[in-house]
Design a protein around this motif. Structure first.
Motif, PDB file in Angstrom:
ATOM      1  N   GLY A   1      46.673 -64.399 -73.498  1.00 49.90           N
ATOM      2  CA  GLY A   1      46.323 -64.624 -72.105  1.00 49.90           C
ATOM      3  C   GLY A   1      46.244 -63.344 -71.287  1.00 49.90           C
ATOM      4  O   GLY A   1      46.549 -62.241 -71.749  1.00 49.90           O
ATOM      5  N   ARG A   2      45.824 -63.519 -70.034  1.00 46.06           N
ATOM      6  CA  ARG A   2      45.575 -62.386 -69.136  1.00 46.06           C
ATOM      7  C   ARG A   2      46.847 -61.577 -68.868  1.00 46.06           C
ATOM      8  O   ARG A   2      46.821 -60.345 -68.838  1.00 46.06           O
ATOM      9  CB  ARG A   2      45.007 -62.900 -67.812  1.00 46.06           C
ATOM     10  N   ALA A   3      47.988 -62.256 -68.666  1.00 49.17           N
ATOM     11  CA  ALA A   3      49.216 -61.545 -68.310  1.00 49.17           C
ATOM     12  C   ALA A   3      49.668 -60.594 -69.411  1.00 49.17           C
ATOM     13  O   ALA A   3      50.078 -59.461 -69.136  1.00 49.17           O
ATOM     14  CB  ALA A   3      50.322 -62.548 -67.982  1.00 49.17           C
ATOM     15  N   VAL A   4      49.593 -61.032 -70.661  1.00 52.90           N
ATOM     16  CA  VAL A   4      50.046 -60.154 -71.735  1.00 52.90           C
ATOM     17  C   VAL A   4      49.024 -59.051 -72.004  1.00 52.90           C
ATOM     18  O   VAL A   4      49.405 -57.923 -72.356  1.00 52.90           O
ATOM     19  CB  VAL A   4      50.362 -60.972 -73.013  1.00 52.90           C
ATOM     20  N   ARG A   5      47.746 -59.324 -71.802  1.00 53.11           N
ATOM     21  CA  ARG A   5      46.745 -58.265 -71.947  1.00 53.11           C
ATOM     22  C   ARG A   5      46.963 -57.176 -70.897  1.00 53.11           C
ATOM     23  O   ARG A   5      46.841 -55.981 -71.187  1.00 53.11           O
ATOM     24  CB  ARG A   5      45.331 -58.841 -71.842  1.00 53.11           C
ATOM     25  N   ARG A   6      47.294 -57.584 -69.682  1.00 54.20           N
ATOM     26  CA  ARG A   6      47.582 -56.610 -68.632  1.00 54.20           C
ATOM     27  C   ARG A   6      48.820 -55.790 -68.989  1.00 54.20           C
ATOM     28  O   ARG A   6      48.867 -54.575 -68.770  1.00 54.20           O
ATOM     29  CB  ARG A   6      47.791 -57.321 -67.296  1.00 54.20           C
ATOM     30  N   LEU A   7      49.828 -56.448 -69.554  1.00 55.07           N
ATOM     31  CA  LEU A   7      51.042 -55.736 -69.963  1.00 55.07           C
ATOM     32  C   LEU A   7      50.731 -54.680 -71.018  1.00 55.07           C
ATOM     33  O   LEU A   7      51.211 -53.538 -70.931  1.00 55.07           O
ATOM     34  CB  LEU A   7      52.067 -56.731 -70.492  1.00 55.07           C
ATOM     35  N   TYR A   8      49.934 -55.044 -72.019  1.00 49.49           N
ATOM     36  CA  TYR A   8      49.565 -54.072 -73.055  1.00 49.49           C
ATOM     37  C   TYR A   8      48.814 -52.881 -72.444  1.00 49.49           C
ATOM     38  O   TYR A   8      49.004 -51.736 -72.860  1.00 49.49           O
ATOM     39  CB  TYR A   8      48.689 -54.729 -74.116  1.00 49.49           C
ATOM     40  N   ASP A   9      47.966 -53.165 -71.471  1.00 51.10           N
ATOM     41  CA  ASP A   9      47.220 -52.095 -70.804  1.00 51.10           C
ATOM     42  C   ASP A   9      48.173 -51.183 -70.036  1.00 51.10           C
ATOM     43  O   ASP A   9      48.026 -49.953 -70.064  1.00 51.10           O
ATOM     44  CB  ASP A   9      46.185 -52.708 -69.856  1.00 51.10           C
ATOM     45  N   GLU A  10      49.161 -51.770 -69.378  1.00 52.00           N
ATOM     46  CA  GLU A  10      50.156 -50.971 -68.660  1.00 52.00           C
ATOM     47  C   GLU A  10      50.973 -50.120 -69.631  1.00 52.00           C
ATOM     48  O   GLU A  10      51.312 -48.965 -69.323  1.00 52.00           O
ATOM     49  CB  GLU A  10      51.077 -51.886 -67.847  1.00 52.00           C
ATOM     50  N   GLY A  11      51.272 -50.689 -70.805  1.00 46.76           N
ATOM     51  CA  GLY A  11      51.997 -49.925 -71.807  1.00 46.76           C
ATOM     52  C   GLY A  11      51.216 -48.725 -72.294  1.00 46.76           C
ATOM     53  O   GLY A  11      51.763 -47.623 -72.451  1.00 46.76           O
ATOM     54  N   ALA A  12      49.912 -48.926 -72.531  1.00 52.51           N
ATOM     55  CA  ALA A  12      49.064 -47.821 -72.977  1.00 52.51           C
ATOM     56  C   ALA A  12      48.988 -46.727 -71.910  1.00 52.51           C
ATOM     57  O   ALA A  12      49.034 -45.527 -72.221  1.00 52.51           O
ATOM     58  CB  ALA A  12      47.670 -48.341 -73.312  1.00 52.51           C
ATOM     59  N   LYS A  13      48.903 -47.140 -70.658  1.00 51.88           N
ATOM     60  CA  LYS A  13      48.856 -46.165 -69.566  1.00 51.88           C
ATOM     61  C   LYS A  13      50.181 -45.419 -69.432  1.00 51.88           C
ATOM     62  O   LYS A  13      50.200 -44.222 -69.119  1.00 51.88           O
ATOM     63  CB  LYS A  13      48.500 -46.868 -68.259  1.00 51.88           C
ATOM     64  N   TRP A  14      51.294 -46.110 -69.664  1.00 51.62           N
ATOM     65  CA  TRP A  14      52.603 -45.461 -69.617  1.00 51.62           C
ATOM     66  C   TRP A  14      52.684 -44.355 -70.670  1.00 51.62           C
ATOM     67  O   TRP A  14      53.116 -43.229 -70.378  1.00 51.62           O
ATOM     68  CB  TRP A  14      53.692 -46.496 -69.850  1.00 51.62           C
ATOM     69  N   LEU A  15      52.244 -44.641 -71.898  1.00 49.61           N
ATOM     70  CA  LEU A  15      52.261 -43.637 -72.945  1.00 49.61           C
ATOM     71  C   LEU A  15      51.326 -42.470 -72.634  1.00 49.61           C
ATOM     72  O   LEU A  15      51.576 -41.333 -73.047  1.00 49.61           O
ATOM     73  CB  LEU A  15      51.869 -44.258 -74.284  1.00 49.61           C
ATOM     74  N   ALA A  16      50.266 -42.760 -71.881  1.00 49.25           N
ATOM     75  CA  ALA A  16      49.295 -41.716 -71.542  1.00 49.25           C
ATOM     76  C   ALA A  16      49.718 -40.891 -70.330  1.00 49.25           C
ATOM     77  O   ALA A  16      49.030 -39.936 -69.967  1.00 49.25           O
ATOM     78  CB  ALA A  16      47.926 -42.351 -71.290  1.00 49.25           C
ATOM     79  N   GLY A  17      50.843 -41.263 -69.694  1.00 46.76           N
ATOM     80  CA  GLY A  17      51.353 -40.437 -68.598  1.00 46.76           C
ATOM     81  C   GLY A  17      51.201 -40.999 -67.211  1.00 46.76           C
ATOM     82  O   GLY A  17      51.270 -40.246 -66.234  1.00 46.76           O
ATOM     83  N   SER A  18      51.010 -42.323 -67.064  1.00 43.42           N
ATOM     84  CA  SER A  18      50.846 -42.910 -65.736  1.00 43.42           C
ATOM     85  C   SER A  18      52.079 -42.650 -64.872  1.00 43.42           C
ATOM     86  O   SER A  18      53.194 -42.462 -65.384  1.00 43.42           O
ATOM     87  CB  SER A  18      50.592 -44.419 -65.844  1.00 43.42           C
ATOM     88  N   ALA A  19      51.894 -42.674 -63.565  1.00 48.40           N
ATOM     89  CA  ALA A  19      52.963 -42.353 -62.631  1.00 48.40           C
ATOM     90  C   ALA A  19      54.049 -43.414 -62.602  1.00 48.40           C
ATOM     91  O   ALA A  19      55.192 -43.132 -62.232  1.00 48.40           O
ATOM     92  CB  ALA A  19      52.387 -42.148 -61.226  1.00 48.40           C
ATOM     93  N   SER A  20      53.720 -44.654 -62.972  1.00 53.79           N
ATOM     94  CA  SER A  20      54.709 -45.735 -62.928  1.00 53.79           C
ATOM     95  C   SER A  20      54.633 -46.566 -64.203  1.00 53.79           C
ATOM     96  O   SER A  20      53.684 -46.444 -64.966  1.00 53.79           O
ATOM     97  CB  SER A  20      54.478 -46.632 -61.706  1.00 53.79           C
ATOM     98  N   ALA A  21      55.647 -47.415 -64.374  1.00 53.38           N
ATOM     99  CA  ALA A  21      55.706 -48.277 -65.573  1.00 53.38           C
ATOM    100  C   ALA A  21      55.046 -49.620 -65.301  1.00 53.38           C
ATOM    101  O   ALA A  21      55.550 -50.665 -65.713  1.00 53.38           O
ATOM    102  CB  ALA A  21      57.150 -48.464 -66.000  1.00 53.38           C
ATOM    103  N   GLY A  22      53.930 -49.616 -64.603  1.00 56.89           N
ATOM    104  CA  GLY A  22      53.152 -50.834 -64.413  1.00 56.89           C
ATOM    105  C   GLY A  22      53.628 -51.695 -63.266  1.00 56.89           C
ATOM    106  O   GLY A  22      54.267 -51.210 -62.313  1.00 56.89           O
ATOM    107  N   ASP A  23      53.355 -52.983 -63.372  1.00 58.08           N
ATOM    108  CA  ASP A  23      53.599 -53.946 -62.297  1.00 58.08           C
ATOM    109  C   ASP A  23      55.073 -54.335 -62.282  1.00 58.08           C
ATOM    110  O   ASP A  23      55.577 -54.969 -63.203  1.00 58.08           O
ATOM    111  CB  ASP A  23      52.748 -55.206 -62.534  1.00 58.08           C
ATOM    112  N   THR A  24      55.775 -53.956 -61.205  1.00 55.24           N
ATOM    113  CA  THR A  24      57.181 -54.344 -61.061  1.00 55.24           C
ATOM    114  C   THR A  24      57.355 -55.207 -59.832  1.00 55.24           C
ATOM    115  O   THR A  24      58.249 -55.003 -59.000  1.00 55.24           O
ATOM    116  CB  THR A  24      58.088 -53.094 -60.972  1.00 55.24           C
ATOM    117  N   GLU A  25      56.488 -56.190 -59.696  1.00 50.71           N
ATOM    118  CA  GLU A  25      56.584 -57.144 -58.579  1.00 50.71           C
ATOM    119  C   GLU A  25      57.113 -58.464 -59.097  1.00 50.71           C
ATOM    120  O   GLU A  25      56.898 -58.799 -60.237  1.00 50.71           O
ATOM    121  CB  GLU A  25      55.207 -57.332 -57.933  1.00 50.71           C
TER     122      GLU A  25
END
Length: 211
Positions: free
Chosen positions: A187-211
């Motif tokens: 589903g959409r929620a887990v796909r978004r999580l995987y995308d956030e994980g990939a961005k975290w490994l690539a150096g994103s400023a935050s660890a994704g959606d923490t709302e």
């Protein structure tokens, strides 16, 4: 004499990350709150669960309050996989969440199977959990006494995704406010999580959606 093979690159990090995840489960379930606090990033730690979303410091406090009241939630861990990139890592660990409670006068157990998806970072030379997002894959509810009978409210049960609907049912009945739309197996929620994980490994400023 055979030559001892070289330790694979990153072996120490992978071992430390596995230990970090295991310490989370053992110390939390044992009520060892001082040591439990050490697994989290000291300023950025964030926990998402069905019944709680917020800073790790608050999660520790409310978990301790529940533990002292007799709230019964236990965790068991299985297979583990980790991706490490410099001082950042994504760890995935198979798990079950086991909760026992009284629902409409009947004592029940709920077992929810899924994965812990952890955004980890190295802080002062040690790995810490920056964000934990469980992935809820499937669950079930059983009465503790085989002779007992429990009628579930289908409207309440179907309010939540299939991956954690029985856990959410129990927790709602227990007075918790349960968050809908959390990641499942697909589903959409887990796909978004995987995308956030990939961005975290690539150096994103935050660890994704923490709302």
């Amino acid at each position: 004499m055979k030559e001892i093979p070289n330790v694979p690159t990153g072996f120490e990090d992978r071992l430390a990350l596995r230990e970090l995840v295991e310490n989370w489960a053992v110390w939390r379930d044992a009520g060892d709150w001082d040591r439990f606090a050490t697994v989290w990033h000291p300023t950025d730690g964030w926990m998402t669960a069905t019944w709680f979303q917020g800073p790790a410091t608050e999660f520790i406090a409310v978990s301790r309050e529940g533990f002292d009241r007799g709230v019964s939630i236990l965790h068991f861990l299985g297979g583990h996989s980790v991706d490490v990139h410099g001082d950042r890592a994504i760890a995935q660990t198979k798990m079950t969440i086991n909760q026992r409670a009284n629902v409409d006068g009947v004592e029940v157990d709920v077992v929810c199977t899924g994965r812990f998806y952890d955004f980890c970072g190295r802080y002062d030379g040690e790995w810490k959990i920056v964000r934990r997002q469980p992935i809820y894959e499937k669950d079930r509810l059983d009465v503790v006494d085989p002779a007992a009978r429990l009628e579930l409210d289908p409207e309440l049960l179907n309010r939540f995704p299939a991956g954690y609907r029985h856990l959410a049912y129990l927790q709602t009945k227990a007075g918790f406010t349960v968050k809908a739309g959390l990641p499942g197996l697909t589903g959409r929620a887990v796909r978004r999580l995987y995308d956030e994980g990939a961005k975290w490994l690539a150096g994103s400023a935050s660890a994704g959606d923490t709302e």
